[in-house]
Structure formats: C-alpha cells, structure tokens
Design a protein around this motif. Structure first.
Motif, PDB file in Angstrom:
ATOM      1  N   ILE A 150       0.826  -1.203   0.000  1.00  0.00           N
ATOM      2  CA  ILE A 150       0.000   0.000   0.000  1.00  0.00           C
ATOM      3  C   ILE A 150       0.868   1.264   0.000  1.00  0.00           C
ATOM      4  N   ALA A 151       2.009   1.235   0.695  1.00  0.00           N
ATOM      5  CA  ALA A 151       2.849   2.429   0.732  1.00  0.00           C
ATOM      6  C   ALA A 151       3.434   2.724  -0.638  1.00  0.00           C
ATOM      7  N   ILE A 153       2.313   1.714  -3.516  1.00  0.00           N
ATOM      8  CA  ILE A 153       1.221   2.053  -4.438  1.00  0.00           C
ATOM      9  C   ILE A 153       0.834   3.522  -4.269  1.00  0.00           C
ATOM     10  N   GLN A 154       0.685   3.940  -3.005  1.00  0.00           N
ATOM     11  CA  GLN A 154       0.279   5.316  -2.727  1.00  0.00           C
ATOM     12  C   GLN A 154       1.328   6.303  -3.246  1.00  0.00           C
ATOM     13  N   ALA A 155       2.591   6.014  -2.963  1.00  0.00           N
ATOM     14  CA  ALA A 155       3.659   6.919  -3.406  1.00  0.00           C
ATOM     15  C   ALA A 155       3.691   6.981  -4.926  1.00  0.00           C
ATOM     16  N   LEU A 157       1.275   6.387  -7.079  1.00  0.00           N
ATOM     17  CA  LEU A 157       0.112   7.097  -7.626  1.00  0.00           C
ATOM     18  C   LEU A 157       0.258   8.606  -7.432  1.00  0.00           C
ATOM     19  N   ASP A 158       0.700   9.019  -6.261  1.00  0.00           N
ATOM     20  CA  ASP A 158       0.841  10.460  -5.997  1.00  0.00           C
ATOM     21  C   ASP A 158       1.832  11.096  -6.962  1.00  0.00           C
ATOM     22  N   LYS A 199      -7.071   0.721  -6.042  1.00  0.00           N
ATOM     23  CA  LYS A 199      -5.770   1.397  -6.154  1.00  0.00           C
ATOM     24  C   LYS A 199      -4.807   0.566  -6.992  1.00  0.00           C
ATOM     25  N   VAL A 561       0.375   5.072   4.616  1.00  0.00           N
ATOM     26  CA  VAL A 561      -0.133   5.859   3.498  1.00  0.00           C
ATOM     27  C   VAL A 561       0.298   7.322   3.643  1.00  0.00           C
ATOM     28  N   SER A 562       0.235   7.845   4.859  1.00  0.00           N
ATOM     29  CA  SER A 562       0.660   9.244   5.060  1.00  0.00           C
ATOM     30  C   SER A 562       2.127   9.396   4.713  1.00  0.00           C
ATOM     31  N   ALA A 564       3.852   7.591   2.765  1.00  0.00           N
ATOM     32  CA  ALA A 564       4.044   7.420   1.327  1.00  0.00           C
ATOM     33  C   ALA A 564       3.740   8.723   0.603  1.00  0.00           C
ATOM     34  N   SER A 565       2.655   9.381   1.011  1.00  0.00           N
ATOM     35  CA  SER A 565       2.327  10.655   0.367  1.00  0.00           C
ATOM     36  C   SER A 565       3.381  11.705   0.682  1.00  0.00           C
TER      37      SER A 565
END
Lengths: 665, 344, 166, 307
Positions: A150-151, A153-155, A157-158, A199, A561-562, A564-565
C-alpha cells in the motif's frame, strides 16, 4: 591586497547601547586589508543594504564583513545584497556582535574590546574566502518506487498523478503486499480488498506508471537526480504482452496442491498461478520449482491450452536499466516466524509456544486469511488441523515484540489493534465462541483506536487477561494455555481450540542487502534509518532516497499511506525544478595530495565519497583518489578533519579560513 | 712555553669564561643524548664522547631569525636582526672531524655573498679542539685526509695525556689570547705521555679516484642500487659537520612574524620541489646522488675541498644503514677496474 | 543598578570551537534571552564538531589561549547524522594525548549544548572562564613560543622582557 | 640483571629465507623481494631489494635486521617497483603494519608474498650494530612482543622460537612512570626531549603509516604546524604526528629507533594505543580492519569527559 569593507550595525540601540560602534569601526579600519569601515543604525534595512551596495561599487570592495546580529538571522540577507552589488555572496561574512556580545555583556569597555576582536577575526577569515559558485545538479524527473504494497502504491500514484514517470518494482508476481491479504481493517472494519484493489487497478492503468512485478532491484548507481537502477525481471515463463489473463492454464495445470504463500499456506494453488484472484497484473507465473515441465521436460499442458500462445518455457531473466532522479523505498514488513530462528541473529525465538508444531497455533496473518471472505475457508473461522470451528480462542500479544531478552526490544505497534479486530471478527462469525487475549498493556493511540479496542471488550465480549503465557501444550484436540493474570494475581489455564500469536513486525528478509545496494543506513533490526527522527522522517541520509511504510519501522495502514504521500511530496519537490541547486558548502578533494587511504569515505555519513582513477594520457593507472560528489555531500567537514594529508577541503570552512581566525585572536 | 693544563684547571678556565659572561659550548648530556650545548658549569662537560650533532651549530644554527615584520593598517614594517648581538662563544672539546669542517664551511659562507650571520658568529667564537682517542668502524677521517690529531680549524688544540690533563697548542691569535689571558692555569709540560690516538677501522679510498668516477657518472645504475633504500629523511645532513644547506621560511600571522633560516637537507623530497609541481630530483636515488656529488665533486670543483671529514655520524645514524664509507670504497674499486681495462 | 563587577588581575583568553546548528544557536539563544556571561570567550563557528581538527585546539593554545572549549550537538542530534560521534572519539583520544604531554586538562572543556540550552552555554562558558582564571595563564605554550634553540638565540633585551612578562 | 637472548634459530631462519626467496624468484612467483642483507660494518644489516634468484643468497636474518620493510611498499617509496607480486620479509611486528596498510587501501594481499620471520628479538639501536642481543640491548618493543611467529604468511621457516622470559615490559613501565607525574612534570619531560628534535623527519620517513605524499606539516597555506626546529614547532610536530598515528600505529617502533636524537617517540604511540584499547577496544593486529577506531564510532562511546 584585498579591499575589505566592514559595516558595523547599531541594531537601533541593541548593539550600540553596550558596544561603542564608532570605536569598533575606527579600530577595525586599521586592520591590514581593510579599505572601508563604517557604522549604521540598521544595516538590514533597505537604506542599510543600499549603503552596503553603494560602498561595494564606489569603494571597489573585494570582501565584506557585516558586524551585526547572528548570521543565523541575516546572513542570507547580506549575501543577497552583496550578490546584487556584483560580488560573489560567499565573499561576505557576518560578525556576531549582538547575540554573542552586546546582549550578553553589560560593561561597555569589555563589550567594545570583544566586538573589535570578533570583527577582527571575521576580517581575517573573509580574506581567505573564495568565490564559490552555486552548485547545480541536473534532475531526471522519473522516480523508482521499490515495493508494491500500500505504501509503494500510494507513493507511485501520488507522483504519477503529478505528471512524473514512476517505475514500480515488486518482488512478488502481483502488487498488493500485505494489505491485500487482510480481511478487514481497523478501526472501521471495512474490507481491505475493497479499498485496496481499486488502487491496484489504478496503478496498472496509469499511463505514467511502469509496473515491473516479479522483479528485483539488482544495482543502484549514481546519486540524487541521477540514479541508474538495474532491475532484474525474473523469468515469468508467461509473455505478459500476449497473456489475456483468461486463467485456463491455471485450471488445466495438473499440479494443484502447492501451498499458497498468499494464503499463509492454508490454501493450495497450481504450478502456474496468480497469488490471488484480483492480482495485478493478472498474468500468471510458472513456479518452476514445482512445474512438471521444468522438472521432467514432460507435460507442457499450459502451453497447449493457451489460446494467445503466451506460455514461454525458454524465457530468461532480463535486466533493464532505468534512469531515475529519486527513489522511494517501500519494501514493507514481514512477520516474525517464531519457530524459525533467523541465522546469525540475536533473536532467541519462542519455541515453547509450539508454532509450526501444533497446527492450531497460528499467527495473526493466518487468522486474517481465515477471516477473509476470499480466503481458503471462504471467511469461516475453521481450525487448520481438522476444519472444526474453534469455540474457545486465545490471542497472545507481544510475541517477539518488547522482549529485550529475546532480541527485539521495540513495540510492533499494530498488534493491539489487529487483535481487538480479530476478537470482533471472531465474535461476528462464531457467535457462541469466547475469545481470550493475554496482553502486557494495550497501546491504542490513534483516531478512534481506543474506542475500537474498548468495543472489543465491552460489546464483543473479549476477555482480556493482563499477563503473559508461560506455556502451552496440546492435550487431545485442545491446546492448554497456561498463564498468569497479574491483575488478579492468579494462574490461569484455558483449554483452547485455537491460539493466535501476535508476532512481531520485522523488516522484509534481505532488507539489509537492498540497503547496501542503495547505500542507505539501517538499524540493528534492519529497519531503514531516516535522516532525522523528528525533522526528516521520510528522507534517508543518502540524498534522493525516501522511505515509506513499514520498512522504516512498524506502521499501520494510515501511517504507511501518510508517509508514502509525504515521500511522494519530497520527490515532487525535488522534481519541481529542472536543476537541483545547493549551497556550495561541500567538500572538494585536492587530487594532488590524496593518497587514496579513503578515511574520508569511511567517515562520510552521506556516502558522498567515491573512488576515482587517475590515468595518464596513455591510459595507465597512476593512482586511485577520493572524489566527493557535490550533489550528495552534506557539508559537515568530518572528512577534512579525518584526512591525514588534508587533501579534502570543505569549501567555506577551509583550514586557511579557520587558522586565520585563530591567528587573529 | 707553558703548554700543559690539568683537567681541574681546564674546568676552572671554562668556569671563569662562563662567569665573564661568555657562552661556553661543550658536549653535555641533554635528556640522555650528548650534544654541544652551552654549559652552566664546566663540571657538566662530557668531553670523552663525540656529540650526536656536530659543532657547526655554533655558526650555522638549526634555526635563526633573519628578519621580523609587523603589519598595521596599510603599513608593513620590517626589522633586521642585529648580528652584533650575537654572543661571544667558546666552543670546547671539538674533535678534528668537527673542527676541520669549520674552515671548509668558511669557503661557502664567504664566497660570492658574505653571510654576515655565519661570519659574525665565526668571528665571535674561539674553538678549543681535542685530539681523538676513540674510533669505531664508522669513523673514516684518515680516509679523507685528516688524522685524529689534526688541529685544523681549532684556535687552541688539546691532546689528552695519560693520567689526565692536556697538552695545548695554540693555532691562532684567538688561541694565543685565550692562553695569555689565563696564564696562571697553564704549566710547563713535565714528561707526560699523550694517550694513544684513535684508529679509525674503516678502509682507505682515494678521493681523487672517487672524484674522477663521479665526474663521469652522473647517470649510472649504481645510484639506484646505492640509494633505492634511502627513505628521504634529513638525519645524515643534519648530523653532518659539513652539510650547510638551509631554507628560508616566513612564519607568523597576518599581523606579525619572522623570516627564518632553517637547516635543510637534499634528501628531502621538498628540497628541489618547484612551485610548478615539477621535481627535477623526483626519485630518492637522485637526491642521494646529490649528497655524494656535492661532497666529493661539486664542492671540490668550486672550492678545491672535500665536504666530508669522516666523522661517521651519517653511517651510525642512517635509519636504513646507508654507509657512505662503503659507497666510496666501492667507487674506488670500480675506478681501479676501469683503469685496468684501459691498460689491457 | 547592577552590582559592581570584581576586577581581576588576570583575564583568561578562552577560544570556543562550536558547531553552527546546536551550540552556536544555543549561544544565540543566550543572547536573545539577555543572559550574562564573562566576555572572555571568542567563538569560532564550524558546520559540525566533526569538522574540528585537533590541530585547531593545539593552534589555539599556541596562539595564547588559556582555555579551549569544544561544543556541539548532543549525541543523536547531529544535523549531519554522525559528525559529533566521530568528534567524540577523536577528542576522547586527543585529550589523552595532550594530558600525556603535560597539558592540564582543566583548560580543555568539551560539552554538548543544544540550540535550546542558552542557559547551559552560559554555565559552561562561565565555569570554564572562572576555572581557568583561577589557574592563571597557560604559560607552557607561551614560554615555548618564545624559546629558541641555543644556537639561534641572540641576546635581545626585548625577548627577555617578553619572557619575564609571562 | 642482563641476560642473553637466544638467537640460535637465526641461522636456520636465514637459510630458509634464502631457499624460499630463490624458489619464488626463479619460479617467477614474484618480481622482487624486499629483505635484509649484511652490510660492511661488523654485525650490521641493511634493507635490500632483489629481483634475481642468485641474489637470494644475500638475504639474512640477524638481530640487526631492525627495519620495518613495509615502508618500502607504500606510496611514499616510489622507487620500489609496484608492478606484479612482491615478496617481503616480515617480522610479526612488521606484519601488523602491512595489515594496517591493507585496511587503508594502500596494499592488496594478493600482490604480496609474505615471508614471515620467527623472531626472538632485534636490537634497539644499530648505532653500534656489533652488539650482542641481551635483555639490555634488545629493542623495547621486543620485550612486549606476543607475536614472535607471524601468522598467515605464505612462508614461515619451520623453527621453534625460544622463549625468553622475564623481560621487563619497558614501555608499560615508562608510561606508568610518566602517568604518575604531575602535568607540569610531564610537560618538562617532553619539553626537554623535544628540545633535541632537529626536524630531520626520520621518524616520519621510516613510518609505514606516514604514506602521505604531502605531509600536513610541510604545508604552508595555511601553516598548520611551524616547520622550524624550535621548541614550539617541535612540540606541535610531535603532537600532530602522534595524533595522526593514533589508531593506526602498528607498533614497529621504527620512529624511535631511527631518531638520531634518541627521543622516545614510541612512548607517545604506545600511550595512544593503550588509551584506544581502553576506550574503544581497538588493538593493532593481523586482521585487516575495514575501519580504524578513529574513523568509526558506536553510539555508546565514552563521553564522561563531555559536559
């Protein structure tokens, strides 16, 4: 001879009250090399700065000393002003006669004498200052994300949503990571796959993301803005371009009984497989170790049934090289397997809990798969041993975590919460069952977390027993759990049908070797180290490499997730300019004197020192010397203090400058 | 003629010189090492040992100031050293190998440029020489034309006698004055026998043959085999009574400082290192070659003298056992061979 | 009114080598908080204690310092990750060497002063100044600076005078 | 009481070295060998570089074979050929220097052929090389030596080193004596010793670890150390030298042996070695260490001296 201009600031009365600024200006004016000295009420004001600029031009000044407040306050201001007047900003120094003099002394005589010395010292220093050009480093605006949980993936995508290309590398056949394995998530109990799979699909469909699954990072070269990453794409035996993901091969594969790692070995999969139905990409991979074709040369059924002809037994590993400017490391975690003592590790293990020996002693992730609607039991809580529904279930907390004597001292952070969730899921699915939890103390900071934990006790009837389990053993088809309830001070014995151990969160296996490839540091548990625990929690000490998720330390989904963003934001900040500009306070090697002992390299915390070969015109190797990459150097100067021959020098803090200051005193 | 002085009277002479405010420099022990140093008391003298460093220091100090500077504002003020402030000195117990080197040095310091520092110190110093009674297999004064009883360079020359005391011979006006001013301490000789002189145990070599070979062999593979092992320190030059190279350095701060003259040595890598980065003597054998060439060829070419007195200090103290006597003997042998070949 | 400050016969010269991120900032804080301390200290700013070469300490004593202070970030707080750890080892060794050649270690102080410890800065500087004041001047290095080898020495009244002044 | 040191094995050692040297040169295993040869003065020895098998007979080992030949393999000695594999005759103490040089990227083990010497001790001074080896004349380092058989060499003569017991540990005793003095007394001691220094730099030039092409102390922009051989400059030089060798010095004591002014330089090195052992558990040894004690750290290092 240099033409130094000295400007003494009154700072209203802040300085002039205790320092006789006129006398300072007069005295300093007599120093060798000083061509102009004056005092002014507010040097930092516009008229003050204009005075400075005018003097530089009219007096043809070569170096500037502004005696005023702390350089931490206004060094930038005056260097800018000096630059505007046509001088290199690094030919300007500040003498701190406010914070370090007028404000801390009362006696005007003493303070004035001290101020004269402070300014004199800076005059000697500035004489030795050199013109320093701003360092620019080109930036390749593509990034690499390692790890498709998830980390990652989030990074990915951002960064991709911001318009920059992303290479996402995942070791397994599918992205998704551990979050894809989870049943429901705390504290909302929403289905993990429901929030995760969209995601994953976004990643697959994103035009800016190149996804390499079943791939590993082989080699990392270069530095911030300019990495060259070699990625090994392991042979899948299936052509990704041709495969439509119809799944016929998996249906027809005669080998069916291979324990599926994704299901914590509870479910079975064929030799050609995707780890789970929603896998991204939905392209199977042949498990060559278990495939009859690869073992005996016979079979080949999958190839026969594959319509598009995607099966390729001849496929080999390929290496791709990708230029990137930044790297996000999101390799995540693994669970501590208590029956298997890591080789060479200080971790002592928990053999007494029977994990791996008693089939109904499982870990938290296995429970997730049991509870998952898409899991091997279709979401029914059934014992692995005989498929019966457990009526008494015991959860034991802190297995591995917070146990210094066992080798791991940290708290795994997520176990209290997921165990509370497990008791709820259990209670929802086995209405007549009873859950017991042995715990040391419950750690539930987080939004709505404590409420959630309380709910497991107050509404879902979980019995929490404060104390540790001393022993458990199989007795018939029961597992006897012996422990103490320290709150009441009695020994407790529970005949359980199943036991779930909350094992510690650990970095992925091989985290250390990846760190060595990347040149980043890691702690004794192999968690990656951030540059600063508080102020730079997502950056590595190695410039251009950022951390996201549990590879840095145990984290739950919102934290991962935070971060990663945040890592993505750091990458985007780096990519916001075409060139990376940095203050030229960096170390520089004087190759003539360097004997290549590489003491500098040994002490450099940034990995900025490289080995460089010096060759003559015929190409013969003359010597190997150190080279400091200015894009990576942090500017601390530890290398210079360590260098025996002083062949590496930190610009802005050279030996000449410092010795000049000492000699001025 | 009164030319005997007992040890007791000799010490009394030195003490009286000290009390007159003269600097009496003689071998004494400093932290376990015998060196020429100013005496506070004649009893501190250790006259029976050859000091580690030679006597040249009395005229050519390890380090001396030649100028000072001060900067204030835009002014730079220079100040010369006044050589008249040098101290009157008596250098005592100088063996022939040390004493003989001093007139050799006179040649270079009073050649095209008269070095006022050297010459002023020379003028103010009286040298009391001492015949040598001890030698080892590093000594080779006899091979370079001296003897253990050679008074060359001394103003007053002492020969140690059996049963103590010395026979004294004045060699110069300075020496005569010293005796004349202290007549009461000297006595008539009374049948004393001199102690047996030292016998250096090193073989002979012919300096002319050596020079003839050097004249022809600036480039020769022998230099590599002689001096590949040289580590490039300055020990040989610094303990040598005849080596006289110096370096001028400015030391101090932005505001004030001194220009100094320090001993230098051709063995140092930096000796011929140019500002450009080029070094014509880029390898140690070339530097060592210069040492031999300077001593046995260049100085001879220029001043007709050999820049070596055979004290053997460099042999004893070389960290890697480079033996100048051995080298010269070898050269001597090579030269003979060449001649034989020519004759045949 | 402030109380009359006592006048001393001897005012020591203290040289402080500090890192810019912690101790320099701590000294700035002492200033913004208007704390008072003796004016004897002269501060030399370095990016990091890791940059401080032991030779600088030697040089400071040779230039007439009576006391030297080296101060940086607390362990773990280094802006440059580990510079202070390297410095800690280096100075642990160097002070032993100085002690062995006869330097009184009471003249050499090491400290960690963070950007928030203005008070500690004042305390460290005051304590060192007072300690060194009570010890008197650092004569050893000053004498050494005036001494010549016997052979190069000349009879100058100025030198004698300077020598006697110590 | 003076006791003789048994050096009877040295004849066998010499023979073995000669045989091995001849073999490896004639088989072409090495291009050159750095060893010791007899010299003119009675009992003396000198370093020699040989490249012909016939020259192997020149090699010897005697109590006068004091030099640490490792210095010839460093960058400071450009004259020795650095191409191909080089053979070197090493005593245990010298071997530690080679290990240190490997750790500092100056040498590679695969480029060396190590001929280890079983050593019962060497002379402390070779000013008079024809001196019998006794408990008085033996080098002080040999009184504290635990490494008489150098390990992990390519060749070591198979002889048993006789045990000479009861030698007083000279450095340990002298360091203890100095430590017991007041700072002022120690200062006076070193001031007297350093006053003899003539800056001939023999200590630097023989040191295997002083391999810098340009010594910090030779630099003049800025002048970190006064180059003049005055008391101030001498003091600074010796402090800087000791500090630069701290954690690197392998204890060969060559600096002290070659000092023409008899300054006990190795005392400074031994003192630093002692402190680094106490502080950071570092000791020079035969293992090639990736990082020395002063270019590594742990978060638990002593900071009791820091306020």
């Amino acid at each position: 001879m240099s033409r130094i201009g000295v400007f003494i600031c009154h700072c209203g009365e802040n300085i002039s009250r205790t320092v006789d600024v006129e006398r300072v200006a007069a005295q300093v004016g007599k120093l060798p090399g000083v061509a102009f000295s004056t005092d002014y009420k507010y040097m930092c004001s516009d008229p003050g700065q204009n005075l400075l600029k005018k003097a530089i031009q009219e007096q043809k000044l070569s170096h500037i000393v502004v005696a005023a407040c702390s350089p931490r306050m206004h060094e930038r201001t005056f260097r800018k002003a000096v630059e505007a007047a046509g001088l290199n900003p690094f030919l300007c120094e500040m003498a701190n006669i406010r914070e370090h003099c007028s404000w801390v002394h009362e006696d005007k005589e003493e303070a004035t004498a001290k101020a004269i010395e402070i300014v004199g010292m800076m005059v000697e220093r500035v004489k030795k200052n050199r013109v320093l050009p701003t360092i620019t480093v080109p930036v390749t605006k593509r990034s690499l994300v390692i790890g498709g949980g998830i980390a990652g993936i989030q990074a990915a995508l951002d960064i991709a949503d911001c318009g920059h290309e992303v290479i996402l590398v995942e070791r397994e056949p599918s992205i998704g990571g551990h979050m894809a394995q989870l049943s429901e998530t705390f504290p909302t109990l929403d289905c993990s796959q429901c929030i995760m799979t969209p995601k994953m699909v976004d990643v697959a469909n994103h035009p800016k993301i190149t996804l390499y699954t079943w791939s590993e990072v082989e080699l990392v070269e270069g530095y911030i803005g300019n990495f060259q990453v070699t990625i090994r794409r392991k042979a899948r035996s299936v052509d990704e371009d041709k495969c439509t993901g119809c799944g016929v091969c998996m249906e027809k594969c005669p080998i069916k009984k291979i324990p599926n790692k994704f299901d914590c070995n509870l479910g079975m999969r064929p030799a050609i497989y995707v780890p789970f139905p929603q896998a991204v990409p939905n392209t199977p991979v042949i498990d060559r170790a278990n495939c009859t074709k690869f073992k005996t040369g016979k079979c080949g059924l999958c190839q026969k049934v594959c319509g598009p002809g995607a099966i390729d037994y001849e496929q080999e590993d390929t290496l791709v090289v990708e230029p990137v400017g930044a790297i996000v490391v999101a390799t995540g975690f693994d669970l501590y397997t208590i029956d298997e003592k890591p080789k060479g590790s200080a971790i002592k293990g928990y053999g007494e809990f029977g994990h791996g020996k008693i089939p109904d002693v499982i870990d938290g992730m296995t429970f997730e798969r049991l509870a998952s609607a898409s899991g091997p039991t279709g979401g029914k809580i059934l014992r692995p041993s005989d498929g019966k529904e457990p009526k008494q279930i015991v959860f034991i907390q802190c297995i591995g975590s917070r146990a210094r004597e066992k080798g791991i001292s940290y708290c795994s952070k997520v176990c209290c919460m997921y165990t509370a969730k497990h008791t709820m899921l259990y209670h929802h699915k086995v209405h007549d069952g009873q859950a017991y939890v042995f715990f040391m103390d419950a750690r539930t900071p987080g939004k709505n977390y404590d409420e959630f934990w309380r709910r497991s006790i107050e509404e879902e009837e979980a019995v929490y027993i404060r104390g540790m389990v001393s022993r458990l053993y199989q007795k018939g088809d029961k597992i006897v759990v012996m422990g103490s309830d320290i709150a009441v001070g009695v020994q407790v014995e529970i005949e359980a049908d199943m036991v779930v151990l909350a094992t510690a969160v650990q970095p992925q296996k091989g985290a250390d070797s990846l760190a060595q490839k990347l040149g980043i540091s890691y702690d004794k548990y192999n968690f990656y180290s951030e540059a600063h625990a508080k102020l730079r929690p997502v950056e590595c000490a190695t410039a251009g490499i950022y951390l996201a998720g549990a590879c840095q330390g145990p984290k739950d989904i919102p934290d991962a997730v935070s971060q990663a963003s945040a890592a993505a934001a750091k990458v985007m900040t780096l990519f916001a300019k075409d060139k990376l500009e940095r203050e030229p306070i960096v170390a520089r090697v004087k190759e003539g004197g360097c004997v290549g002992c590489f003491a500098c390299k040994k002490v450099c915390a940034y990995g900025a020192v490289e080995e460089k070969e010096i060759r003559d015109r015929q190409g013969n190797l003359i010597k190997v010397v150190a080279y400091v990459n200015p894009g990576v150097c942090g500017g601390c100067g530890t290398c210079q203090a360590t260098c025996p021959s002083k062949s590496v020098e930190l610009d802005g803090y050279t030996d000449e400058q410092i010795v000049a200051m000492i000699e001025a005193l | 003629m009164q030319n005997y002085i007992s040890q007791q009277n000799f010490n009394a002479l030195l003490d009286s010189l000290i009390s007159q405010g003269k600097r009496v420099v003689a071998p004494r022990t400093n932290a376990g090492t015998v060196l020429y140093e100013p005496l506070a008391n004649a009893a501190d003298m250790v006259i029976d040992q050859l000091p580690r460093r030679s006597g040249k220091e009395a005229f050519f100090p390890l380090c001396e100031d030649i100028m000072t500077y001060q900067k204030e504002g835009q002014k730079i003020e220079l100040q010369d050293i006044d050589p008249t402030r040098f101290l009157e000195t008596v250098l005592v117990g100088v063996r022939p190998c040390d004493a003989a080197a001093i007139p050799v040095l006179d040649a270079v310091f009073s050649w095209d440029y008269k070095d006022e520092f050297f010459l002023e110190r020379r003028k103010k110093t009286t040298i009391i020489g001492l015949a040598c009674t001890q030698a080892d297999d590093a000594c080779f004064c006899t091979a370079v034309g001296l003897t253990p009883a050679d008074p060359k360079g001394a103003d007053l020359f002492l020969t140690p006698l059996e049963g103590g005391g010395y026979a004294c011979e004045t060699q110069s006006e300075k020496g005569e004055a010293l005796v004349a001013n202290n007549k009461e301490l000297f006595a008539e000789p009374n049948g004393y026998k001199p102690l047996p002189l030292a016998e250096p145990q090193t073989g002979k070599f012919d300096l002319k043959k050596v020079k003839a070979w050097l004249d022809e062999h600036f480039e020769d593979p022998a230099w590599d085999s002689i001096a590949t092992r040289c580590v490039g320190c300055g020990a040989c030059a610094f303990v040598c009574p005849a080596c006289h190279c110096f370096d001028i350095v400015d030391e101090g701060t932005e505001k004030q400082g001194k220009r100094r003259k320090n001993w230098d040595a051709c063995g140092f890598w930096k000796f011929t290192h140019h500002a450009s980065g080029h070094n014509p003597r880029d390898q140690q054998p070339k530097r060592y070659r210069n040492r031999i060439m300077h001593k046995f060829k260049y100085y001879d070419d220029k001043f007709g003298q050999t820049l070596c007195t055979g004290c053997g200090r460099c042999i004893r103290l070389c960290p890697v056992g480079i033996d100048i006597a051995d080298i010269l003997q070898d050269i001597d042998k090579i030269e003979v061979k060449v001649k034989v070949e020519e004759n045949s | 009114m402030h109380p009359e400050k006592p006048k001393h016969d001897f005012e020591p010269k203290i040289i402080a080598f500090v890192c810019t991120w912690c101790t320099y900032a701590g000294a700035d804080l002492a200033g913004t908080s208007r704390m008072q301390y003796p004016p004897n200290v002269r501060v030399l700013k370095f990016p990091c204690t890791g940059r401080i070469d032991p030779v600088f300490i030697l040089k400071a004593f040779q230039q007439g310092a009576d006391g030297v202070l080296v101060s940086g970030c607390h362990p773990g707080d280094c802006h440059y990750i580990a510079g202070n750890f390297h410095a800690r080892r280096r100075f642990a060794a160097f002070r032993k060497l100085l002690e062995f050649v006869g330097v009184d270690l009471n003249r050499l102080q090491f400290s960690w002063v963070s950007a928030a410890e203005g008070g500690k800065w004042v305390e460290v500087v005051t304590e060192l100044t007072e300690k060194v004041r009570s010890m008197g001047p650092m004569v050893e290095f000053k004498e050494l600076a005036l001494e010549e080898q016997w052979s190069g020495a000349i009879d100058t009244p100025e030198l004698k005078e300077a020598y006697e002044q110590i | 009481m003076t006791q003789p040191i048994d050096t009877s094995i040295y004849a066998a050692v010499t023979a073995a070295i000669q045989g091995e040297a001849k073999r490896i040169l004639s088989e072409g295993q090495v291009t050159a060998i750095v060893g010791y040869a007899a010299a003119r003065r009675k009992g003396s020895a000198q370093p020699i570089v040989i490249s012909q098998p016939d020259d192997a007979q020149k090699l010897i080992f005697t109590p006068a074979c004091v030099n640490n030949l490792a210095v010839y393999l460093t960058k400071a000695k450009k004259e020795i050929p650095k191409t191909g594999k080089i053979g070197i005759v090493v005593k245990g103490c010298d071997l530690k220097a080679l290990a240190g040089l490997m750790g500092e990227s100056q040498l590679k083990r695969e480029n060396l052929y190590l001929i280890g010497v079983p050593c019962a001790g060497v002379l402390g001074s070779t000013i008079q090389p024809d001196t019998e080896l006794t408990s008085d004349s033996i080098a002080p380092k040999c009184t504290e030596c635990n490494e008489r058989m150098p390990p992990e060499c390519d060749f070591v003569p198979a002889v048993q080193v006789p045990v000479n017991q009861g030698l007083e540990k000279k450095y340990a005793a002298e360091i203890a004596r100095l430590e017991a003095l007041t700072p002022q007394e120690r200062w006076a001691y070193w001031k007297e010793q350093f006053s003899k220094c003539i800056k001939c730099y023999a200590c630097r030039q023989v040191c295997p670890f002083c391999f810098c092409e340009q010594c910090l102390c030779d630099r003049n922009k800025p002048q970190m150390v006064e180059t003049t051989p005055r008391p101030a400059g001498n003091f600074a030089w010796h402090i800087v030298r000791a500090m630069h060798l701290a954690g690197r010095c392998a204890g060969c004591a060559e600096c002290e042996r070659v000092c023409p002014m008899d300054i006990p330089l190795n005392l400074l090195n031994r003192k630093m070695a002692k402190e680094l052992k106490e502080l950071f558990e570092h000791e020079a040894g035969f293992e090639v260490q990736e990082k020395g004690p002063l270019n590594s750290f742990t978060d638990k290092d002593d900071q009791s001296f820091i306020k």
